[in-house]
Design an enzyme around this catalytic site. Structure first.
Site, PDB file in Angstrom:
ATOM      1  N   HIS A  55       1.216  -8.098  -0.769  1.00 37.55           N
ATOM      2  CA  HIS A  55       2.467  -8.005  -0.014  1.00 37.55           C
ATOM      3  C   HIS A  55       2.342  -7.085   1.190  1.00 37.55           C
ATOM      4  O   HIS A  55       3.094  -7.166   2.139  1.00 37.55           O
ATOM      5  CB  HIS A  55       3.593  -7.456  -0.899  1.00 37.55           C
ATOM      6  CG  HIS A  55       3.868  -8.321  -2.081  1.00 37.55           C
ATOM      7  ND1 HIS A  55       3.813  -7.857  -3.379  1.00 37.55           N
ATOM      8  CD2 HIS A  55       4.192  -9.624  -2.169  1.00 37.55           C
ATOM      9  CE1 HIS A  55       4.091  -8.838  -4.209  1.00 37.55           C
ATOM     10  NE2 HIS A  55       4.325  -9.925  -3.510  1.00 37.55           N
ATOM     11  N   HIS A  72       4.514  -2.926   7.365  1.00 35.56           N
ATOM     12  CA  HIS A  72       5.175  -4.241   7.452  1.00 35.56           C
ATOM     13  C   HIS A  72       4.922  -4.760   8.864  1.00 35.56           C
ATOM     14  O   HIS A  72       4.946  -3.991   9.815  1.00 35.56           O
ATOM     15  CB  HIS A  72       6.680  -4.097   7.212  1.00 35.56           C
ATOM     16  CG  HIS A  72       7.010  -3.560   5.847  1.00 35.56           C
ATOM     17  ND1 HIS A  72       7.222  -4.364   4.755  1.00 35.56           N
ATOM     18  CD2 HIS A  72       7.147  -2.284   5.415  1.00 35.56           C
ATOM     19  CE1 HIS A  72       7.474  -3.616   3.695  1.00 35.56           C
ATOM     20  NE2 HIS A  72       7.439  -2.344   4.065  1.00 35.56           N
ATOM     21  N   GLU A  79      11.013  -3.768   9.751  1.00 35.73           N
ATOM     22  CA  GLU A  79      12.086  -4.064   8.811  1.00 35.73           C
ATOM     23  C   GLU A  79      13.413  -3.564   9.379  1.00 35.73           C
ATOM     24  O   GLU A  79      14.376  -4.301   9.463  1.00 35.73           O
ATOM     25  CB  GLU A  79      11.778  -3.406   7.463  1.00 35.73           C
ATOM     26  CG  GLU A  79      10.484  -3.941   6.858  1.00 35.73           C
ATOM     27  CD  GLU A  79      10.520  -4.004   5.353  1.00 35.73           C
ATOM     28  OE1 GLU A  79      10.553  -2.942   4.730  1.00 35.73           O
ATOM     29  OE2 GLU A  79      10.539  -5.134   4.808  1.00 35.73           O
ATOM     30  N   HIS A 116       5.851   2.803   6.435  1.00 34.70           N
ATOM     31  CA  HIS A 116       6.686   3.511   5.455  1.00 34.70           C
ATOM     32  C   HIS A 116       5.826   4.519   4.699  1.00 34.70           C
ATOM     33  O   HIS A 116       4.776   4.148   4.164  1.00 34.70           O
ATOM     34  CB  HIS A 116       7.304   2.520   4.466  1.00 34.70           C
ATOM     35  CG  HIS A 116       8.375   1.673   5.090  1.00 34.70           C
ATOM     36  ND1 HIS A 116       8.829   0.508   4.536  1.00 34.70           N
ATOM     37  CD2 HIS A 116       9.094   1.857   6.238  1.00 34.70           C
ATOM     38  CE1 HIS A 116       9.774  -0.007   5.309  1.00 34.70           C
ATOM     39  NE2 HIS A 116       9.951   0.793   6.351  1.00 34.70           N
TER      40      HIS A 116
END
Ligand code: NAG
Ligand code: NAG
Length: 377
Positions: A89, A116, A128, A141
């Site tokens: 992911h 991301h 995000e 993050h």
């Protein structure tokens, strides 16, 4: 509904429930178990305080109690390697527990950082969080747990104020970012899901923006299943830049599929859509009220003013030095001569003391002395 379809339905429900309980359900960002289906398997994903969110800057509230964030031990990697993992992911770096975060009501310990991103192209997002509806190319993050209240991250994850995540928006520019290269250059070692490798330790603060005092703060959630809503979010106002080549590598080198899987799937667009803010308020640590924050025009005016002031002072000092020098040389030359005190002396009394002295020592009123009152105010 016949027995058979009821059975299939029950089987389906049970299967999903069991899979979700085991954490084995392979959720994705799009497709069958894509983000719009997450809440069917992970009920918290349908909560009212989800992340990410769009930061509508005009609706943010200034909170003067929000002090600068202070990374603790971010630069102390002690030459210990970090573990780099492709989770399928995201790409993740595990962080040692001595790294932490200050500036919040509790002490938080670092757990991991991850990224991301999008899939390139002008219309695609990647970050995000969005600011006034605008995405950045990617987002970092850095995840911490409340080590003052909880023994470990798994315990903290489901508890109030359990997690604190730093969100750093990433933009593409021309220059290579050496900090991010500490991760990006090793991505080829973990191309497939579930692969991991050790990478040299590096200064984690090299990934942060310079300005840690300006940020947005709100209560939100994990942005991936199980979407627990225990996250104190800090999204920095300043963005960091990586080069277009670095971004391209991030977007194209990793697979979300495992090495043994025949169908290779690129790991792209691993960002969740922004979630409704509902009743939440996003606070900001900085004020944009007029007068408190200077526009570029005001800054220019101040700079020009300061320069003019300095030049003025320099001119005055030069004049004074010149005056003193010429006075003393005059004194030397004429020390033998007893100069008669001129009548003008009485007139000069009402003026400044300095000029008074000048006039006393220099009976002949020179051009410089006449100029003096003009330059003084
Ligand atoms: C985390 O802490 C809880 C509560 O003390 C404990 O039950 C659990 O085993 C710990 N988990 C890990 C992974 O250490
Ligand atoms: C988060 O929620 C707590 C109460 O649950 C509240 O005290 C705090 O002010 C909230 N923080 C923000 C930034 O909204």
């Amino acid at each position: 509904m016949d027995c058979w379809s009821l059975f299939i339905l029950l089987f389906y429900v049970c299967f999903n429930w069991i899979a979700a309980q085991d954490g084995e359900l392979r959720w994705t960002y799009s497709g069958l178990v894509g983000q719009s289906q997450w809440s069917e398997h992970f009920p918290d994903c349908a909560g009212s305080s989800q992340s990410p969110v769009d930061v509508v800057t005009s609706l943010t509230k200034y909170d003067p109690s929000l002090t600068p964030m202070t990374p603790l031990g971010y630069s102390q990697h002690n030459h210990q390697p970090f573990t780099l993992l492709n989770s399928g992911h995201t790409v993740m770096v595990s962080l040692p527990g001595w790294m932490g975060l200050g500036g919040l009501p509790w002490l938080f310990s670092a757990v991991q950082l991850h990224l991301h991103w999008g899939s390139g192209g002008p219309s695609h997002g990647g970050s995000e969080h969005t600011i006034d509806g605008l995405s950045s190319e990617a987002e970092l993050h850095i995840v911490h747990y409340n080590s003052e209240l909880f023994p470990n991250v798994s315990a903290a994850m489901r508890q109030k104020n359990g997690l604190a995540v730093l969100g750093i928006l990433i933009e593409a520019g021309d220059e290579t970012n050496p900090g991010f290269n500490n991760i990006i250059r090793y991505l080829s070692r973990v191309r497939h899901a579930e692969q991991e490798d050790l990478i040299p330790g590096f200064d984690i603060s090299s990934l942060l923006p310079k300005d840690l005092s300006r940020y947005y703060r709100y209560n939100g959630s994990l942005t991936t299943p199980p979407c627990y809503q225990e996250v104190i979010w800090t999204v920095f106002y300043e963005k960091v830049k990586i080069s277009k080549a670095q971004l391209f590598k991030l977007e194209t080198i990793l697979y979300s599929s495992k090495v043994e899987e025949m169908d290779r799937m690129l790991l792209q667009d691993n960002y969740r859509n922004t979630q409704p803010l509902n009743k939440r308020v996003i606070y900001k640590s900085f004020s944009t009220e007029p007068g408190k924050e200077l526009s570029s025009g005001e800054v220019t005016a101040i700079v020009i003013g300061v320069i003019c002031g300095c030049v003025g002072v320099a001119v005055i000092i030069r004049f004074i030095i010149k005056t003193i020098r010429s006075t003393s040389s005059w004194d030397l030359l004429h020390s033998q001569r007893t100069a008669p005190t001129p009548r003008e002396n009485d007139v000069g009394k009402s003026k400044s003391k300095k000029q008074d002295m000048d006039v006393k020592s220099r009976p002949e009123t020179t051009e410089e002395v006449v100029l003096s009152p003009e330059t003084e105010p």
